[in-house]
Design an enzyme around this catalytic site. Structure first.
Site, PDB file in Angstrom:
ATOM      1  CG  HIS A 182     -33.936 -39.494  25.453  1.00 24.33           C
ATOM      2  ND1 HIS A 182     -33.470 -38.395  26.116  1.00 24.33           N
ATOM      3  CD2 HIS A 182     -35.285 -39.500  25.629  1.00 24.33           C
ATOM      4  CE1 HIS A 182     -34.482 -37.761  26.691  1.00 24.33           C
ATOM      5  NE2 HIS A 182     -35.598 -38.409  26.402  1.00 24.33           N
ATOM      6  CB  SER A 213     -12.227 -48.183   2.460  1.00 20.72           C
ATOM      7  OG  SER A 213     -10.932 -48.434   2.973  1.00 20.72           O
ATOM      8  CE  LYS A 226     -16.362 -49.044   6.243  1.00 22.23           C
ATOM      9  NZ  LYS A 226     -15.380 -48.214   6.978  1.00 22.23           N
ATOM     10  CD  GLU A 234     -18.845 -40.152   7.125  1.00 25.52           C
ATOM     11  OE1 GLU A 234     -18.258 -40.499   8.144  1.00 25.52           O
ATOM     12  OE2 GLU A 234     -18.564 -40.593   5.998  1.00 25.52           O
TER      13      GLU A 234
END
Ligand code: ARG
Length: 461
Positions: A156, A277, A283, A290
Site C-alpha cells: 500500500h 527543465s 531540475k 516516465e
C-alpha cells in the site's frame, strides 16, 4: 503494368481507393521475410517439378538482387502496388519476365502474408528474448553490487518490512523470466507453416509443404488451410506477451520514479538517462522512466486493437486483417525500445546508501519480526499481533523506536523472555531473522543472486 487482377477489373482502380487500401507504408518492414518465403517456395516448385531447376535458380538469384536493391534504397515504391508482396513480385517480373510470372503458382497473398508475419514475429521474439535477458542481467548485476543494502519494502506504499535491495531487484528478474517463458511458448505455438494453404482451400497442384516448412525452419505444416487464412492468434498472443512486458516495465518505472524523489531518496539515476527543465535550472527529471511508463498505454491499446479487429470476422481471409500490422509492429518496436533503454539505466543507477540507512529506523519495519519472536516463545499469533500493535502505539506516542521501549513492556508479554524477544529488534536483526524459502533471508538472497548469475552467464565476484 496493370494490376494482378486486371483480367477481371480492366478499368483500373480509383486513386483514392489505392490510397485507402495500401499497406506498403507499413508492411515494407516484411521485405526480408517475403523474399525468404519466396525463395523457399520457388525451390519447392522446382523440387516437385512445377518449374525447372533453371527457373528456380533464376528466381532465387533475382530475389536476392531485389533484396539488395531494397537494402541499398534502390527500390521504387508505389501505392498502386498495394503491399510488399506485390512490389517484390512486380519487380521480379520486370527483371525476369515469364519466369517471374510463375512464382505465385500455388500461393496466395493470404498464406504468403501469414508466413511473412510469422517469420517476422519469430525473429522479433528472439530479439525480445535477448533484450529481456540483458535487462535481467542489469538487475542481477546491480543487486549484487549492493547486496548488503537493506531497503524498506512497501505494501500500500506504506513501510512494511525490511528487505535486501537485491531481493527487490530479483523480483523483477522473476517477472521478466515469466515474460521470456511466455515468449518462448508463443514462438513454439506459432511455428507451423502457413504457406501452401493458398487462398483458403489449398491447391490442386502437387506441392510439398513439408519441404517449405523445413527450408523456413518451421516445426511442421499448419493442418487446416481455412484456419491458416484467418489465423492471427500468434499476432495477438505476441502482443499480449509484449503487453505483459510493458506492464512490468511500467510498474518498475513508477517505482524508480518514486525512489528517485527527494522524499524517498533511495537512488540516483544516471544523468545521461535523465533530462532537465527549460525553465527550472535545478531540475533533473526521470523522463525516460516516465515515457517507459507512458508507452505501456500504447502497447495495451495495440492489444485492444487486435482483439477487436478479429472478434467478428467470418472465415477465412478478410481485408480487415491488413490492419493487424500497425499495432503488431508498434507494440514490438515500442517494447524493444523501452528494453534497450532500461538496461543501461538500471546498470548505471546508484543507490543512496546513507540516505536509505539513515531512515531505516522509521516506520516500524521490525514490528512483524517482533510479532514472530513472540510466537516463537509461545504467544498465540493473534495475541502477539495485538500486543505488538499496542507497542507500536506506545512508541508513536513516545516518539521512539520499538527497540527503545522499556524492557518491562516485553517482560509483561513474555515473562522471563523479555530480553530474548527484545533482542530481535532493529532493522538489521529483523532482516537477519528471516529464514523461509523464497524470503529475503541474506543467505537465500545470496544464493538466488548466484543462481541467476550462473543462468545469465554473469561473473559475480
Ligand atoms: N496487404 C494484405 C494484408 O496485409 C495482403 C493480403 C491481401 N489478400 C487479399 N486477398 N487481398 O493483409
Amino acid at each position: 503494368m496493370g494490376k494482378a487482377w486486371s483480367g477481371r477489373l480492366p478499368e483500373g482502380t480509383d486513386r483514392r481507393v489505392e490510397q485507402f487500401t495500401e499497406s506498403i507504408s507499413f508492411d515494407h518492414r516484411l521485405y526480408r521475410e517475403d523474399i525468404e518465403g519466396s525463395r523457399a517456395h520457388a525451390s519447392m516448385l522446382a523440387h516437385v517439378g512445377i518449374i525447372t531447376s533453371e527457373e528456380a535458380d533464376q528466381l532465387d538469384k533475382t530475389l536476392v538482387t531485389i533484396r539488395d536493391e531494397i537494402e541499398k534504397g534502390d527500390f521504387t515504391y508505389d501505392i498502386s502496388l498495394e503491399d510488399i508482396h506485390m512490389h517484390i513480385e512486380r519487380r521480379l517480373i520486370e527483371l525476369v519476365g515469364d519466369t517471374g510470372r510463375k512464382l505465385h503458382t500455388a500461393r496466395s497473398r493470404n498464406d504468403q502474408v501469414a508466413t511473412d508475419l510469422k517469420l517476422w514475429v519469430r525473429k522479433h521474439l528472439d530479439l525480445l528474448d535477448s533484450r529481456l535477458e540483458a535487462v535481467q542481467r542489469a538487475f542481477v548485476t546491480t543487486g549484487f553490487r549492493y547486496k548488503d543494502v537493506i531497503v524498506p519494502a512497501y505494501t500500500h506504499l506504506q513501510r512494511a518490512q525490511p528487505v535486501l535491495v537485491a531481493h527487490a531487484l530479483l523480483a523483477y528478474v522473476e517477472k521478466l523470466q515469466r515474460d521470456r517463458d511466455r515468449a518462448r511458448d508463443c514462438r513454439a505455438r506459432l511455428n507451423t507453416l502457413p504457406l501452401g494453404a493458398a487462398a483458403l482451400a489449398g491447391t490442386t497442384l502437387p506441392i510439398d509443404r513439408q519441404f517449405v516448412a523445413e527450408a523456413l525452419g518451421f516445426d511442421g505444416v499448419a493442418a487446416n488451410s481455412i484456419d491458416v487464412s484467418s489465423d492471427r492468434d500468434f499476432a495477438i498472443e505476441t502482443v499480449f506477451v509484449l503487453t505483459m512486458v510493458a506492464e512490468h516495465l511500467s510498474s518498475w518505472a513508477e517505482e524508480w520514479i518514486i525512489w528517485a524523489t527527494t522524499e524517498f531518496d533511495v537512488l540516483t539515476l544516471p544523468d545521461a538517462f535523465c533530462t532537465g527543465s527549460s525553465i527550472m535550472p535545478h531540475k533533473k527529471n526521470p523522463d525516460i522512466l516516465e515515457l517507459i511508463r507512458g508507452k505501456s498505454a500504447r502497447v495495451i491499446g495495440d492489444l485492444q486493437s487486435l482483439l477487436v479487429l478479429v472478434k467478428a470476422l467470418p472465415l477465412a481471409y478478410n481485408r480487415d486483417l491488413q490492419e493487424d500490422k500497425p499495432p503488431l509492429f508498434d507494440a514490438m518496436e515500442t517494447v524493444l525500445a523501452c528494453l534497450e533503454l532500461a538496461e543501461p539505466l538500471i546498470a548505471e543507477t546508484t543507490l543512496n546508501r546513507e540516505s536509505i540507512a539513515e531512515r531505516l529506523p522509521e516506520g516500524f519495519l521490525d514490528a512483524t519480526t517482533l510479532m514472530e519472536q513472540l510466537i516463537k516463545v509461545g504467544v498465540p499469533m493473534r495475541s502477539a499481533h495485538e500486543a505488538v500493535g499496542g507497542l507500536v502505539r506506545e512508541a508513536i506516542e513516545r516518539q521512539c523506536t520499538l527497540a527503545e521501549l522499556d524492557l518491562e513492556l516485553f517482560e509483561a508479554l513474555a515473562p522471563g523472555k523479555g530480553n530474548d524477544v527484545k533482542s530481535s529488534l532493529g532493522v538489521e536483526r529483523a532482516l537477519a531473522a528471516f529464514q523461509s524459502e523464497g524470503s529475503t533471508a541474506p543467505e537465500r538472497v545470496e544464493k538466488q543472486l548466484r543462481i541467476w548469475g550462473k543462468r545469465l552467464g554473469l561473473e559475480l565476484s
